[in-house]
Motif scaffolding. Sequence first.
Motif, PDB file in Angstrom:
ATOM      1  N   VAL A  80      -1.705 -38.654  13.215  1.00 26.19           N
ATOM      2  CA  VAL A  80      -0.701 -39.552  13.487  1.00 26.19           C
ATOM      3  C   VAL A  80       0.210 -39.327  12.718  1.00 26.19           C
ATOM      4  CG1 VAL A  80      -0.433 -42.297  13.170  1.00 26.19           C
ATOM      5  CG2 VAL A  80      -2.655 -41.319  13.682  1.00 26.19           C
ATOM      6  N   ILE A 100      -3.240 -38.145   9.080  1.00 27.75           N
ATOM      7  CA  ILE A 100      -2.091 -38.895   9.001  1.00 27.75           C
ATOM      8  C   ILE A 100      -0.954 -37.704   8.490  1.00 27.75           C
ATOM      9  CG2 ILE A 100      -0.214 -40.487   8.405  1.00 27.75           C
ATOM     10  CD1 ILE A 100      -2.890 -42.517   7.959  1.00 27.75           C
ATOM     11  N   ASP A 123       4.591 -42.197  15.480  1.00 25.13           N
ATOM     12  CA  ASP A 123       3.779 -42.908  16.082  1.00 25.13           C
ATOM     13  C   ASP A 123       3.643 -44.391  15.284  1.00 25.13           C
ATOM     14  OD1 ASP A 123       2.804 -40.955  17.880  1.00 25.13           O
ATOM     15  OD2 ASP A 123       1.646 -40.028  15.942  1.00 25.13           O
ATOM     16  N   TYR A 154      -1.848 -46.881  15.764  1.00 25.40           N
ATOM     17  CA  TYR A 154      -1.871 -45.638  16.576  1.00 25.40           C
ATOM     18  C   TYR A 154      -2.664 -45.797  17.836  1.00 25.40           C
ATOM     19  CZ  TYR A 154      -2.286 -40.744  18.111  1.00 25.40           C
ATOM     20  OH  TYR A 154      -2.342 -39.523  18.986  1.00 25.40           O
ATOM     21  N   LYS A 194      -1.395 -48.249  20.263  1.00 21.06           N
ATOM     22  CA  LYS A 194       0.180 -48.017  20.379  1.00 21.06           C
ATOM     23  C   LYS A 194       0.574 -48.531  21.878  1.00 21.06           C
ATOM     24  CE  LYS A 194       3.939 -44.825  19.900  1.00 21.06           C
ATOM     25  NZ  LYS A 194       4.544 -43.497  19.608  1.00 21.06           N
TER      26      LYS A 194
END
Length: 365
Positions: free
Chosen positions: A4, A29, A51, A131, A134
């Motif tokens: 992410v 991440i 993101d 995420y 999203k």
Amino acid sequence: MTKVRALVVDDSFFMRKLISDLLSKSGLIEVVDTAKDGIEAIDKIKKLKPDVVTLDVEMPRMNGLEALEQIMKNHPVPIIMVSSLTKTGTDTTIHALQLGAFDFIAKPSGAISFDIAKVKDELVDKILIAYRQKEKWIRQWNINKKGFISIRNQTQKYIEQLKDNQNIQGIVAIGTSTGGPKALQEVVTKLPKNIPYAILIVQHMPAGFTKSLATRLDSISEIHVVEAEDKQALQPGTAYIAPGDYHMVVERQSNQYFIRLNQNDPVGGHRPSVDVLFKSLSDVPLNKVMVIMTGMGSDGTKGLQSMHKDGNVIRIAEDESTCVVFGMPKSAIKSGVIDMIVPLYDIANKIVETIQKQRGWQSWN
């Protein structure tokens, strides 16, 4: 797994470094960059298209709320607010959630929290959920920008029938978590001021934030909204929000009903717990409308299962199409205890219709 891509926004160099390191060490991440204020954040969001964004509340030049409004208007992206537990911080965070922020994290010890690692798991989890949600979340935001079809006019025609009464004739109980502040705004602001039921709300939040949430909702609603207090008598037309870090239950004394608060052990990891509130209502001899809305996990399902199955109890779950996270409603629906599955923008209308039916009205004209 694709990492992410996150942008970290905070006016403190130390906090930017600490948060970035925590996220990077998760292995899930990638921190694509950092920004020191809202102006820089907007520019980097435009260029880097992250993101998810973590956004500080109190910053110079452009604070978190001002930045959020610009970001959501021009470059919508899931935003996790990172707030200190100050009055300014909590008030701004609640406003931000109602303006479209995905969720928030409370800094453990003020604006510069060197112990931010205490909330590492929570922060990582919320970024990953943001995420995963999203695309759906951005679609919902675009709908919200244009405005859900208002049901104010539909509700307005019922107000004359909902006469003032000093004795509550029933209870509306609402449980919610992630995405809840915005969802509560959609529901609570559409309830008529002379609704003859008391409204009890459990929103998963730390201490400090629930007071700001209640104040904010009270300022934009027809009904009165307060943070609940121990031994407070229930009144019709008033919504009571469980304080952060306290369970809320209802007790009967003679013919009156009172709120009791306690700090018993968390239930399912939550204090306040939706299950605790709902279970306390299972033997209350009043009409009840039980509502479970957006949120992670399954809090509320056991409480709904404890309810007697009769016409005096109606259970409503928010439809998946409008949930930020379809966890709590999904669990309740799968358990088989739900009577209605309703999109967010129609929940207030269904609450009013249900109250009318419970009070014996057969015609709404």
